[in-house]
Design a protein around this motif. Structure first.
Motif, PDB file in Angstrom:
ATOM      1  N   LYS A 260       0.741  -1.354  -0.128  1.00 57.07           N
ATOM      2  CA  LYS A 260       0.152   0.062   0.020  1.00 57.07           C
ATOM      3  C   LYS A 260       0.721   1.204   0.273  1.00 57.07           C
ATOM      4  O   LYS A 260       0.316   2.525  -0.247  1.00 57.07           O
ATOM      5  CB  LYS A 260      -0.706  -0.048   1.265  1.00 57.07           C
ATOM      6  N   LEU A 262       3.123   4.218  -1.069  1.00 56.14           N
ATOM      7  CA  LEU A 262       3.334   5.076  -2.291  1.00 56.14           C
ATOM      8  C   LEU A 262       4.631   5.610  -2.545  1.00 56.14           C
ATOM      9  O   LEU A 262       5.400   5.592  -1.600  1.00 56.14           O
ATOM     10  CB  LEU A 262       2.249   6.147  -2.289  1.00 56.14           C
ATOM     11  N   LEU A 267       1.340   4.547  -7.211  1.00 56.60           N
ATOM     12  CA  LEU A 267       1.724   3.239  -6.632  1.00 56.60           C
ATOM     13  C   LEU A 267       2.663   2.490  -7.644  1.00 56.60           C
ATOM     14  O   LEU A 267       2.574   2.097  -8.599  1.00 56.60           O
ATOM     15  CB  LEU A 267       0.381   2.060  -6.808  1.00 56.60           C
ATOM     16  N   GLN A 422      -4.555   2.687 -10.002  1.00 62.93           N
ATOM     17  CA  GLN A 422      -3.525   3.702 -10.176  1.00 62.93           C
ATOM     18  C   GLN A 422      -4.093   5.209  -9.960  1.00 62.93           C
ATOM     19  O   GLN A 422      -3.701   5.810  -9.294  1.00 62.93           O
ATOM     20  CB  GLN A 422      -2.525   3.416 -11.304  1.00 62.93           C
ATOM     21  N   VAL A 425      -5.404   6.232  -6.828  1.00 65.70           N
ATOM     22  CA  VAL A 425      -4.424   6.398  -5.956  1.00 65.70           C
ATOM     23  C   VAL A 425      -3.605   7.899  -6.066  1.00 65.70           C
ATOM     24  O   VAL A 425      -3.710   8.700  -5.177  1.00 65.70           O
ATOM     25  CB  VAL A 425      -3.319   5.538  -5.876  1.00 65.70           C
ATOM     26  N   ASN A 429      -4.145  11.212  -3.747  1.00 65.93           N
ATOM     27  CA  ASN A 429      -2.859  11.744  -3.311  1.00 65.93           C
ATOM     28  C   ASN A 429      -2.382  12.876  -4.057  1.00 65.93           C
ATOM     29  O   ASN A 429      -1.150  12.959  -4.146  1.00 65.93           O
ATOM     30  CB  ASN A 429      -1.891  10.715  -3.196  1.00 65.93           C
TER      31      ASN A 429
END
Length: 736
Positions: A260, A262, A267, A422, A425, A429
């Motif tokens: 998990k 980053l 990722l 992806q 994610v 973020n």
């Protein structure tokens, strides 16, 4: 029978020619020591003094210490000479002496250039690690017909004796290069493997089932990459986040936490999984750099060479042309140094991810199908840039669902899930990957203009570089308009000459290039750049590797498919590759000499495991154990030289730190180890340590036997003589 006999003779002759060619390359490389690392030593240019004209009665003697890592192949000295801006006809005898061994090199003073270094090479194999003397003796030199040398106030490489008088603080201004670790046997093995593959190809051994172009391409990329980048292959030092993020994450956290975790807001699944296997399954921490970098180079070779596979003949019909294209992409047509590192190798996955869209997956066997699903799932979830494939894979998925192509549907569904994961994610973020930018957020119009300009520069980058040298805005923008018009006209008239698959490929690559450029605008230095400025050219680095490859392949496949003749296709293809080569292949190993690497992983790994810290390339990246941390680098800008660093005066309150060790940048390597003595505020000695790394390393590693509250430190050599360092940098580590 006569034809078969003639064919066998021609193949045997070709094999013989290939063998001779490979042997010549190998022997020339061996004779020039290109398969050998080099140790580089030098003193710094400070407070120079000329010795005056070296007439026949004078002698210069420089103390030399040949380092422990010397492998008895060659010693080179670059000695600084001044000729008084004249041509001198005298001679110089330059000797290297050690015990009973002496070698003399005679030099004509007329061959020397004023105020420049001259290389002198010694290759007597009897020289070994230890003390030696370099002697300069003029012959036939008189006043007005002699050269001179310079002395520098830096005795890091030993002191100099001029006409029998020792200058204790001075050394002859020179550089020393010693042969280091030899890797001839490794290259001999690799060349042998290459030759065997070429033999199999020429003799057509199982050529119907084995793609030798694919295998030869992989082998060539591996061989040349090892040769070009020894710091990432032979010396195998880790780069940046490979240690700070991936290795440390695997060492300190569990599998789920790691998967998990980053990296810069995205990722990195493939890189993370490889790290976990190396660290947690095989417990190969000390060999982490060599294993992971070997995997990186191997994958780069596979990714690039995948173009050679027969699946893609519909796009490039010539097997040899596909071989050339894969080879140049794998060898770094658009690379910089960082793209060869473990943390960035997956960028080259863009090549198979592009070409897979034009493969009929329904014809793939069950085992290959399973492998493809797993492989592409990992690759597509390894870098944020792979998100650009999402719309294309999505359209192909819908098409295959409608056609009820089960294998293709499963493959593209798996790939879309990977990219969707992806994308979620990255969006979640967003603050992570925009945090570095201090500029004001730009509107959609500004982003569109920037993206368009970048794409145009990407498409015509070779022409723009030519226009830049003209230094004319009129020429620059006139060229742009002309190129766009010519491109539109050329596409219009060539559309009937191309197959649908080729047209789809060209359109796809250009759309992907545009989307990749938009992704690049998330990078602060690109986002904040005046991209429309004549001086801004699209760089060859990881942020533009996708768009550079897309544009190149689109142009390449468009132009070669305008011709039906394979000969014409080959000529055009080679011309395109050569044109791009003029501005490509710019990547160089930033650590030309092994002893200048900041990281020295294997030698210092034991100290790291015992509670210390470990240097990681590039300077000043460092990793530490969970109960240890490092302090910001302390840089001493003192070109005159310093023997003492008043740490507490430079960083008030630092004497409350609990220091367990330090890493010292000596600015240049010394020929003897440096000792560090630590003092408290009262001037009392509270600890001392000598570098655990080789003295020839630019960066010294030190570990105290207990925690210290250091007020200031001083430098000495192994004989307790004072040492003066020029512009040193110190990184302390300990308990925070």
């Amino acid at each position: 029978m006569a034809y078969l006999h003639k064919l066998k003779r021609s193949k045997a002759l070709l094999l013989f020619i290939v063998f001779i060619g490979i042997m010549i390359v190998f022997l020339i490389g061996s004779s020039r020591n290109v398969f050998t690392s080099k140790i580089f030593m030098q003193n710094q240019l400070t407070e120079l003094e000329l010795t005056g004209e070296l007439t026949s009665a004078r002698v210069i003697q420089q103390d030399i210490i040949i380092p422990e890592g010397y492998t008895q192949q060659f010693v080179e000295f670059n000695i600084f000479f001044a000729t008084y801006q004249r041509s001198n006809t005298s001679q110089l005898e330059i000797s290297l002496m050690q015990d009973e061994t002496e070698q003399v090199v005679r030099l004509d003073a007329s061959s020397l250039k004023d105020n420049s270094f001259k290389k002198i090479r010694f290759d007597d194999e009897n020289f070994k690690a230890g003390n030696a003397i370099l002697l300069i003796s003029p012959k036939g030199a008189t006043n007005g017909n002699a050269v001179t040398v310079a002395l520098t106030k830096d005795a890091s490489q030993g002191t100099v004796i001029v006409d029998g008088t020792e200058h204790k603080e001075y050394g002859l201004l020179h550089q020393e290069i010693y042969s280091g670790t030899e890797w001839t046997l490794l290259f001999l093995f690799l060349f042998t493997c290459l030759y065997i593959l070429i033999c199999f190809k020429i003799m057509n051994i199982k050529s119907s089932t084995v793609n030798y172009y694919f295998l030869i391409s992989i082998m060539l990329i591996i061989i040349i990459t090892i040769y070009r980048f020894p710091s990432l292959t032979i010396w195998n030092q880790p780069w940046a986040e490979a240690a700070t993020n991936f290795y440390m994450g695997a060492s300190n956290n569990g599998w789920i936490t790691n998967l998990k975790q980053l990296d810069a807001g995205y990722l990195p699944l493939l890189t993370r999984l490889i790290t976990l296997i190396v660290v947690k399954v095989f417990h190969a921490g000390i060999y982490f750099p060599i294993i992971t970098q070997s995997i990186a180079v191997f994958f780069i070779a596979i990714f690039a060479s995948s173009i050679s596979l027969r699946y893609f003949k519909a796009l490039i019909s010539s097997d040899f042309l596909r071989f050339i294209v894969g080879l140049v992409l794998g060898l770094g047509l658009f690379h910089d140094y960082e793209l060869y590192t473990f943390i960035n190798f997956s960028y080259l996955g863009v090549i198979p991810c592009l070409f897979i869209m034009f493969l009929n997956i329904e014809k793939v066997g069950k085992f290959k199908f399973v492998v493809l699903n797993i492989f592409f799932f990992l690759v597509l979830s390894s870098k944020a840039y792979f998100i650009v494939f999402a719309p294309f894979y999505g359209v192909i998925l819908i098409y295959n669902l409608m056609k009820k192509n089960h294998k293709s549907s499963i493959f593209y569904l798996t790939s879309c899930i990977s990219m969707l994961m992806q994308l979620i994610v990255v969006i979640t973020n967003r603050s992570t990957w925009t945090a570095q930018s201090e500029s004001i957020d730009k509107g959609i119009l500004d982003m569109a203009i920037q993206g368009s300009v970048l794409y145009i520069k990407n498409l015509y980058h070779i022409f723009f570089k030519l226009a830049y040298f003209q230094s004319s805005l009129v020429t620059y923008y006139t060229l742009t308009i002309c190129l766009i018009v010519l491109t539109v006209v050329a596409i219009y008239y060539s559309r009937k000459l191309l197959s649908k698959k080729v047209i789809y490929f060209i359109v796809s690559t250009q759309l992907l290039a545009m989307m990749s450029v938009v992704m690049s605008l998330t990078v602060p230095y690109i986002k904040d750049s005046a991209v429309w400025n004549i001086q801004f050219n699209v760089p060859y680095n990881r942020h533009f590797i996708f768009s550079n490859i897309f544009v190149f392949l689109g142009i390449f496949i468009w132009l070669i498919n305008l011709f039906e003749s394979k000969r014409k296709q080959f000529i055009i293809g080679v011309l395109i590759v050569l044109t791009y080569s003029f501005s490509g292949f710019n990547a160089k190993d930033i650590y030309e000499y092994e002893n200048y690497s900041f990281s020295n992983w294997q030698d210092n790994y034991g100290q790291f495991e015992n509670g210390g810290c470990l240097a990681v390339n590039p300077y000043p990246w460092i990793i530490c154990n969970p109960d240890t941390d490092f302090y910001p680098p302390l840089e001493i800008n003192d070109s005159i030289g310093t023997h003492e660093i008043d740490v507490n005066n430079l960083v008030p309150g630092s004497n409350t730190r609990k220091v367990s060790g330090l890493i010292l940048d000596k600015s240049n390597p010394w020929n003897r180890k440096i000792k560090v003595i630590a003092y408290d505020s009262e001037g009392g000695v509270i600890g001392e340590t000598i570098e655990t790394s080789d003295s020839t390393d630019r960066y010294g590693y030190y570990k105290f036997d207990k925690l210290l509250n250091i007020d200031h430190i001083k430098f000495y050599d192994e004989n307790n003589s004072e040492v003066v360092l020029f512009n040193p940098k110190v990184i302390f580590f300990g308990k925070i």
